[in-house]
Write an enzyme that holds these catalytic residues in place. Structure first.
Site, PDB file in Angstrom:
ATOM      1  N   ASP A   1       0.861  -1.182   0.000  1.00 42.75           N
ATOM      2  CA  ASP A   1       0.000   0.000   0.000  1.00 42.75           C
ATOM      3  C   ASP A   1       0.899   1.233   0.000  1.00 42.75           C
ATOM      4  OD1 ASP A   1      -2.309   1.858   0.847  1.00 42.75           O
ATOM      5  OD2 ASP A   1      -3.299  -0.082   0.828  1.00 42.75           O
TER       6      ASP A   1
ATOM      7  N   HIS B   1      -3.755   6.113   3.501  1.00 47.17           N
ATOM      8  CA  HIS B   1      -4.490   4.903   3.143  1.00 47.17           C
ATOM      9  C   HIS B   1      -3.835   3.647   3.725  1.00 47.17           C
ATOM     10  CE1 HIS B   1      -6.050   1.679   0.476  1.00 47.17           C
ATOM     11  NE2 HIS B   1      -7.144   2.420   0.481  1.00 47.17           N
TER      12      HIS B   1
ATOM     13  N   SER C   1     -11.593  -1.197   0.075  1.00 42.26           N
ATOM     14  CA  SER C   1     -10.273  -1.217   0.706  1.00 42.26           C
ATOM     15  C   SER C   1     -10.338  -1.832   2.098  1.00 42.26           C
ATOM     16  CB  SER C   1      -9.706   0.207   0.795  1.00 42.26           C
ATOM     17  OG  SER C   1      -9.322   0.687  -0.452  1.00 42.26           O
TER      18      SER C   1
END
Length: 504
Positions: free
Chosen positions: A227, A277, A449
């Site tokens: 990520d 994120h 996600s």
């Protein structure tokens, strides 16, 4: 809902907005271009994007192999002349050991490019993967593209520095898709407090995750996270990873992303999250269970290996694609890593990343990938890459209305294996609760996600409970513990996982 909840495909909106007006190449022109003598004209970025959009709308996918020499060459030129070549026969994504035939094939391809481009080897070949059958070369001539396409030892050619989302119409080379570091105060109805003082997200109750902790907490299992990295400002994903009920485990952080607009740069940006994120995904999987009055992770005793492989969730940059490829390859070579979680993606396949996924899969890794998240008027789009691959396990998010209503921003489709309840039907801003980017912060995180990271955490619980099981045994137990099993829904897979049933 914050940008993070737009997650993997917020920029898919760009495909819909602006790709339907004033097409400079009509469909008739495009078809003629593919069948007639190759045009020497360099197409503009808007012209190339129209061709991409037309193929996406017609087939639901896009492949450079299905474009003309002119289109591939034009995209390569606009992408700094970078051409990624997968060599070998069909299916030969990687070489576990030295292969004389493949080495000869690679060298012959490079020699042909050197001759056609009138350059040196150093000027031509600048990336030669040591495991994957992939090279990156510099190409400027249309003739080179045409001649290379005649070879039978090239699996694909892609202009990997060309971005569909970088154009005169949308002038951003780097996006912030899925990013956000500002915390949120949690609604008291969206969590429960458990010993010794941790917050359990309301979403966990929908999957009996707390009840599963009586049997497994993920101890001994290592999850790889690809990520945007994890925050260096969040000690619970750093020096205080072992805290409270979470102990005897480790967190490791690496970086394979090069932060530069220049393809030749080697300016690795380190392991730390600058987007937010990756921190949310890492926290969802593994944040500790302690007395800090903060959200706990699904597998709060698992080990975590985090890779900052991308700047945001959309793989639209050459260095992001290479970063993800390299992270997959490195995680594949670690015997301790059993699970890989990827809440990142792109509208269509990126073949060097695809090769890396296949390599990791060949090493027995259980790879979870997000089905896709975008704006509510573009979530009609199919399951995105790499969740669209058979070697990955695709996950999407749904609301709590009891009818398997997909979340406002989530994609679904035939590739989906599992669903996770992660959004209040009455209020789409109330999603999963998670540890924030900064010390002491809390946040909400949604979309496919968080559904993917939650599922990766559940897999860690199962594998910790049955440490001698294979990937297929763990995956089959998860399927058997899902609501629709033994049937599979056409767009929601096996449905919601019961974590308690999975670990019993």
């Amino acid at each position: 809902m914050r940008k993070l909840q737009l997650a993997v495909m917020a920029l898919l909106a760009l495909i819909v907005i602006g790709c339907t007006q004033d097409n400079p190449l009509t469909e008739e022109t495009h078809e003629t271009d593919l069948t007639s003598e190759t045009s020497q004209e360099l197409l503009t970025i808007p012209q190339i994007n129209k061709i991409i959009d037309e193929q996406l709308r017609r087939t639901g996918d896009f492949s450079w192999d299905k474009t003309s020499d002119q289109v591939l060459w034009s995209a390569t030129v606009h992408g700094s002349g970078i051409l990624t070549i997968g060599y070998g026969k069909k299916g030969e994504s990687f070489s576990a050991k030295k292969n004389a035939r493949l080495t000869q094939s690679k060298n012959t391809i490079v020699s042909e490019i050197i001759k056609l481009e009138n350059t040196s080897r150093n000027e031509t070949l600048f990336e030669d993967d040591e495991i994957l059958n992939v090279i990156d070369v510099q190409v400027k001539s249309l003739k080179t593209i045409t001649e290379l396409r005649k070879r039978d030892d090239i699996r694909y050619m892609e202009p990997n520095a060309y971005s569909f989302f970088y154009s005169e119409q949308y002038p951003q080379n780097r996006s912030s898709s899925g990013c956000g570091k500002d915390g949120k105060t949690l609604n008291s109805n969206d969590y429960r407090t458990i010993a010794p003082g941790s917050l359990v997200s309301w979403t966990y109750d929908e999957h009996n995750i707390e009840q599963a902790w009586a049997y497994s907490t993920g101890a001994g299992v290592t999850v790889g996270l690809i990520d945007t990295g994890v925050s260096q400002s969040q000690p619970l994903l750093g020096s205080n990873f072992n805290d409270g009920y979470s102990n005897g485990r480790s967190i490791q952080k690496y970086g394979t992303f090069i932060d530069s607009p220049w393809w030749w740069s080697n300016n690795y940006d380190g392991p730390h999250d600058k987007c937010g994120h990756g921190t949310s995904m890492g926290a969802t999987i593994a944040s500790p269970r302690n007395n800090n009055n903060l959200p706990v992770g699904v597998a709060y005793n698992c080990n975590l290996v985090s890779y900052r492989a991308t700047e945001d969730v959309l793989l639209n940059d050459y260095h992001e694609r290479k970063g993800v490829k390299n992270a997959l390859r490195q995680l594949a070579n670690r015997s301790d890593v059993k699970i890989i979680s990827m809440s990142i993606g792109y509208p269509w396949s990126i073949n060097n990343v695809k090769d890396a996924v296949r390599y990791a899969h060949s090493k027995g890794k259980l790879i979870f990938a997000a089905g896709g998240t975008s704006l509510d008027f573009t979530n009609w789009y199919p399951v995105i890459f790499p969740a669209s691959m058979s070697e990955t396990v695709a996950v999407t998010g749904i609301t709590d209305d009891g009818t398997y209503q997909q979340c406002d921003t989530c994609h679904d489709g035939s590739e989906i294996e599992f669903t996770i309840i992660m959004e209040r039907d009455s209020d789409n801003s109330r999603t999963g609760t998670v540890l924030g980017f900064y010390n002491g912060n809390t946040d909400y995180v949604g979309g496919s996600s968080v559904a993917t990271a939650t599922t990766a955490g559940i897999a860690a619980l199962v594998w910790a409970r049955y440490p001698n099981w294979s990937r297929s045994q763990v995956l089959n137990r998860m399927r058997q513990s899902s609501e629709f099993y033994p049937n599979k829904d056409s767009t929601k897979g096996y449905g919601n996982i019961d974590a308690l049933q999975a670990v019993q």
